[in-house]
Motif scaffolding. Structure first.
Motif, PDB file in Angstrom:
ATOM      1  N   GLY A 103       0.651  -1.483   0.118  1.00 21.02           N
ATOM      2  CA  GLY A 103      -0.430  -0.154  -0.171  1.00 21.02           C
ATOM      3  C   GLY A 103       0.328   1.405  -0.180  1.00 21.02           C
ATOM      4  N   ARG A 104       1.687   1.089  -0.409  1.00 19.39           N
ATOM      5  CA  ARG A 104       3.294   2.051  -0.102  1.00 19.39           C
ATOM      6  C   ARG A 104       2.332   3.537  -1.417  1.00 19.39           C
ATOM      7  NH1 ARG A 104       6.488   1.977   3.399  1.00 19.39           N
ATOM      8  NH2 ARG A 104       6.988   0.631   3.809  1.00 19.39           N
ATOM      9  N   PRO A 105       2.371   4.621  -0.709  1.00 18.63           N
ATOM     10  CA  PRO A 105       1.960   5.301  -1.826  1.00 18.63           C
ATOM     11  C   PRO A 105       2.669   5.652  -3.005  1.00 18.63           C
ATOM     12  CG  PRO A 105       2.907   7.112  -0.031  1.00 18.63           C
ATOM     13  CD  PRO A 105       2.766   5.046   0.532  1.00 18.63           C
ATOM     14  N   PRO A 106       2.558   6.169  -4.356  1.00 18.74           N
ATOM     15  CA  PRO A 106       3.059   6.173  -5.543  1.00 18.74           C
ATOM     16  C   PRO A 106       4.029   7.742  -5.648  1.00 18.74           C
ATOM     17  CG  PRO A 106       0.842   7.259  -5.806  1.00 18.74           C
ATOM     18  CD  PRO A 106       0.587   6.316  -4.392  1.00 18.74           C
ATOM     19  N   ASP A 107       4.282   8.796  -4.447  1.00 20.21           N
ATOM     20  CA  ASP A 107       5.109   9.263  -4.249  1.00 20.21           C
ATOM     21  C   ASP A 107       6.502   9.648  -3.449  1.00 20.21           C
ATOM     22  OD1 ASP A 107       4.016   9.762  -1.764  1.00 20.21           O
ATOM     23  OD2 ASP A 107       3.087  11.743  -2.413  1.00 20.21           O
ATOM     24  N   GLY A 108       5.748   7.428  -2.409  1.00 18.93           N
ATOM     25  CA  GLY A 108       7.577   7.682  -1.758  1.00 18.93           C
ATOM     26  C   GLY A 108       6.835   8.555  -0.498  1.00 18.93           C
ATOM     27  N   ALA A 109       5.709   8.877  -0.163  1.00 21.42           N
ATOM     28  CA  ALA A 109       5.621   9.900   0.904  1.00 21.42           C
ATOM     29  C   ALA A 109       4.959   8.553   2.547  1.00 21.42           C
ATOM     30  CB  ALA A 109       3.966  10.404   1.341  1.00 21.42           C
ATOM     31  N   GLU A 110       4.996   9.075   3.522  1.00 20.02           N
ATOM     32  CA  GLU A 110       4.760   7.835   4.714  1.00 20.02           C
ATOM     33  C   GLU A 110       3.973   7.386   4.678  1.00 20.02           C
ATOM     34  OE1 GLU A 110       4.602   7.926   9.488  1.00 20.02           O
ATOM     35  OE2 GLU A 110       5.648   9.103   8.366  1.00 20.02           O
ATOM     36  N   LEU A 111       4.256   5.742   4.812  1.00 15.52           N
ATOM     37  CA  LEU A 111       2.705   4.702   4.707  1.00 15.52           C
ATOM     38  C   LEU A 111       2.362   4.480   6.333  1.00 15.52           C
ATOM     39  CD1 LEU A 111       1.605   2.694   3.407  1.00 15.52           C
ATOM     40  CD2 LEU A 111       3.050   1.072   4.265  1.00 15.52           C
ATOM     41  N   ARG A 112       1.031   4.998   6.236  1.00 16.41           N
ATOM     42  CA  ARG A 112      -0.088   4.969   7.219  1.00 16.41           C
ATOM     43  C   ARG A 112      -1.222   4.697   7.046  1.00 16.41           C
ATOM     44  NH1 ARG A 112      -1.096  11.276   8.394  1.00 16.41           N
ATOM     45  NH2 ARG A 112      -2.256  11.091   6.615  1.00 16.41           N
ATOM     46  N   PRO A 113      -1.441   3.432   7.130  1.00 20.46           N
ATOM     47  CA  PRO A 113      -2.684   2.369   7.244  1.00 20.46           C
ATOM     48  C   PRO A 113      -3.245   2.590   8.286  1.00 20.46           C
ATOM     49  CG  PRO A 113      -0.673   0.971   7.284  1.00 20.46           C
ATOM     50  CD  PRO A 113       0.094   2.462   7.245  1.00 20.46           C
ATOM     51  N   ALA A 114      -4.722   2.475   8.110  1.00 18.91           N
ATOM     52  CA  ALA A 114      -5.950   2.974   8.897  1.00 18.91           C
ATOM     53  C   ALA A 114      -6.657   1.729   9.269  1.00 18.91           C
ATOM     54  CB  ALA A 114      -6.426   3.926   8.953  1.00 18.91           C
ATOM     55  N   LEU A 115      -6.834   1.373  10.287  1.00 22.36           N
ATOM     56  CA  LEU A 115      -7.829  -0.015  10.268  1.00 22.36           C
ATOM     57  C   LEU A 115      -9.534   0.601  10.656  1.00 22.36           C
ATOM     58  CD1 LEU A 115      -8.786  -2.611  10.519  1.00 22.36           C
ATOM     59  CD2 LEU A 115      -7.488  -2.889  13.638  1.00 22.36           C
ATOM     60  N   TRP A 116     -10.474   0.847  10.297  1.00 27.81           N
ATOM     61  CA  TRP A 116     -11.528   1.410  10.934  1.00 27.81           C
ATOM     62  C   TRP A 116     -12.281   0.032  11.016  1.00 27.81           C
ATOM     63  CZ3 TRP A 116     -12.920   6.046   9.485  1.00 27.81           C
ATOM     64  CH2 TRP A 116     -11.755   7.290   8.531  1.00 27.81           C
ATOM     65  N   LEU A 117     -13.047  -0.319  12.241  1.00 25.09           N
ATOM     66  CA  LEU A 117     -13.727  -1.226  12.536  1.00 25.09           C
ATOM     67  C   LEU A 117     -15.153  -0.668  13.258  1.00 25.09           C
ATOM     68  CD1 LEU A 117     -13.663  -4.579  13.128  1.00 25.09           C
ATOM     69  CD2 LEU A 117     -12.934  -3.371  16.101  1.00 25.09           C
ATOM     70  N   ALA A 118     -16.467  -1.281  12.248  1.00 23.90           N
ATOM     71  CA  ALA A 118     -17.207  -0.706  12.533  1.00 23.90           C
ATOM     72  C   ALA A 118     -18.203  -2.717  12.838  1.00 23.90           C
ATOM     73  CB  ALA A 118     -17.995  -0.002  11.697  1.00 23.90           C
ATOM     74  N   TYR A 119     -19.424  -2.582  14.254  1.00 24.97           N
ATOM     75  CA  TYR A 119     -20.335  -3.111  14.127  1.00 24.97           C
ATOM     76  C   TYR A 119     -21.824  -2.641  14.974  1.00 24.97           C
ATOM     77  CZ  TYR A 119     -19.804  -1.976  19.527  1.00 24.97           C
ATOM     78  OH  TYR A 119     -19.268  -1.141  20.196  1.00 24.97           O
ATOM     79  N   TRP A 120     -22.535  -3.298  13.635  1.00 23.89           N
ATOM     80  CA  TRP A 120     -24.324  -3.343  13.633  1.00 23.89           C
ATOM     81  C   TRP A 120     -24.721  -3.899  14.944  1.00 23.89           C
ATOM     82  CZ3 TRP A 120     -21.094  -2.109   9.555  1.00 23.89           C
ATOM     83  CH2 TRP A 120     -20.981  -1.026   9.460  1.00 23.89           C
ATOM     84  N   ASP A 121     -26.012  -3.794  15.716  1.00 24.81           N
ATOM     85  CA  ASP A 121     -26.198  -4.143  16.872  1.00 24.81           C
ATOM     86  C   ASP A 121     -27.393  -4.920  15.707  1.00 24.81           C
ATOM     87  OD1 ASP A 121     -24.378  -4.374  18.378  1.00 24.81           O
ATOM     88  OD2 ASP A 121     -25.343  -2.292  20.038  1.00 24.81           O
ATOM     89  N   SER A 122     -27.730  -3.673  15.428  1.00 23.03           N
ATOM     90  CA  SER A 122     -29.778  -4.577  14.675  1.00 23.03           C
ATOM     91  C   SER A 122     -29.791  -5.317  13.598  1.00 23.03           C
ATOM     92  CB  SER A 122     -29.646  -2.994  13.759  1.00 23.03           C
ATOM     93  OG  SER A 122     -29.254  -3.254  12.914  1.00 23.03           O
ATOM     94  N   TRP A 123     -28.220  -5.271  12.759  1.00 26.66           N
ATOM     95  CA  TRP A 123     -27.941  -7.058  11.587  1.00 26.66           C
ATOM     96  C   TRP A 123     -26.922  -7.473  12.596  1.00 26.66           C
ATOM     97  CZ3 TRP A 123     -27.353  -2.602   7.699  1.00 26.66           C
ATOM     98  CH2 TRP A 123     -28.444  -2.236   7.168  1.00 26.66           C
ATOM     99  N   SER A 124     -26.503  -7.321  13.354  1.00 31.74           N
ATOM    100  CA  SER A 124     -24.989  -8.380  14.097  1.00 31.74           C
ATOM    101  C   SER A 124     -23.733  -8.440  13.471  1.00 31.74           C
ATOM    102  CB  SER A 124     -26.099  -9.511  14.927  1.00 31.74           C
ATOM    103  OG  SER A 124     -25.203 -10.494  15.483  1.00 31.74           O
ATOM    104  N   CYS A 125     -23.615  -7.529  13.367  1.00 31.82           N
ATOM    105  CA  CYS A 125     -22.406  -7.961  11.801  1.00 31.82           C
ATOM    106  C   CYS A 125     -21.236  -7.005  12.144  1.00 31.82           C
ATOM    107  CB  CYS A 125     -22.690  -8.011  10.555  1.00 31.82           C
ATOM    108  SG  CYS A 125     -24.150  -6.269  10.069  1.00 31.82           S
ATOM    109  N   ALA A 126     -19.907  -7.338  11.758  1.00 31.96           N
ATOM    110  CA  ALA A 126     -19.082  -6.161  11.729  1.00 31.96           C
ATOM    111  C   ALA A 126     -18.368  -6.529  10.575  1.00 31.96           C
ATOM    112  CB  ALA A 126     -18.427  -6.504  12.582  1.00 31.96           C
ATOM    113  N   VAL A 127     -18.180  -4.761  10.602  1.00 27.26           N
ATOM    114  CA  VAL A 127     -17.416  -4.730   9.136  1.00 27.26           C
ATOM    115  C   VAL A 127     -15.676  -4.218   9.114  1.00 27.26           C
ATOM    116  CG1 VAL A 127     -16.914  -3.381   7.211  1.00 27.26           C
ATOM    117  CG2 VAL A 127     -19.359  -4.255   7.445  1.00 27.26           C
TER     118      VAL A 127
END
Length: 181
Positions: A103-127
């Protein structure tokens, strides 16, 4: 919004609503700063927003996958069975590893991956979604029998109910995976 879905979802409208919400949140929030963990309150008038969405920006270090697994286990501790939480944690580990490797940026800038975690109680699922700065989508490859790598996306496909990816509005992509809890 486009995505390349690898697995056939069991409930396409619900599946699409969850990953689309996450991709829109990623585009709306942008790139959070390094080392930041924060919860997002869902802003959804249509009721499709999650009960909670948290973000963790991981450092580009070898232990980032471990940090991400711990984050998943803590966030979902009271939401799902331990086996299912382990599935999410292993998947996140694979996605973080791929983001750090490819996932390196094309311009060689610093790599900063982020993890996004969401859960839905009404549908009993997570993404979970992992962002990186590279535009090309993930590609599953056939690993040789004795290869030490090359099976990550197959693991993601085996452990999640559905997964795919979407380009980000400001460049890069988010690779997401959905799990029934």
């Amino acid at each position: 919004m486009s995505a390349e879905q690898v697995a056939e979802p069991a409930d396409p409208p619900r599946i699409e609503a969850t990953w689309q919400w996450l991709c829109q949140a990623v585009d709306h929030i942008g790139r959070p700063g390094p080392g930041i963990t924060f919860p997002l309150a869902p802003a959804s008038e249509d009721g499709r927003g999650p009960a909670r969405c948290s973000v963790l920006v991981v450092p580009p270090l070898p232990q980032s996958a471990h940090i991400a697994r711990d984050f998943v286990r803590t966030t979902l501790a009271d939401r799902a069975a331990r086996d299912r939480i382990d599935d999410v944690a292993v998947t996140v580990s694979e996605l973080i590893s791929n983001a750090l490797r490819y996932g390196r940026p094309p311009d060689g800038a610093e790599l900063r991956p982020a993890l996004w975690l969401a859960y839905w109680d009404s549908w009993s699922c997570a993404v979970c979604g992992v962002t990186d700065e590279s535009d090309p989508g993930p590609v599953a490859v056939e690993a040789e029998d004795l290869a030490e790598s090359g099976r990550g996306l197959r693991v993601v496909s085996a452990l999640s109910d559905s997964w795919g990816w979407s380009p980000r509005a400001d460049g890069g992509k988010v690779v997401w995976a959905l799990f029934g809890l």
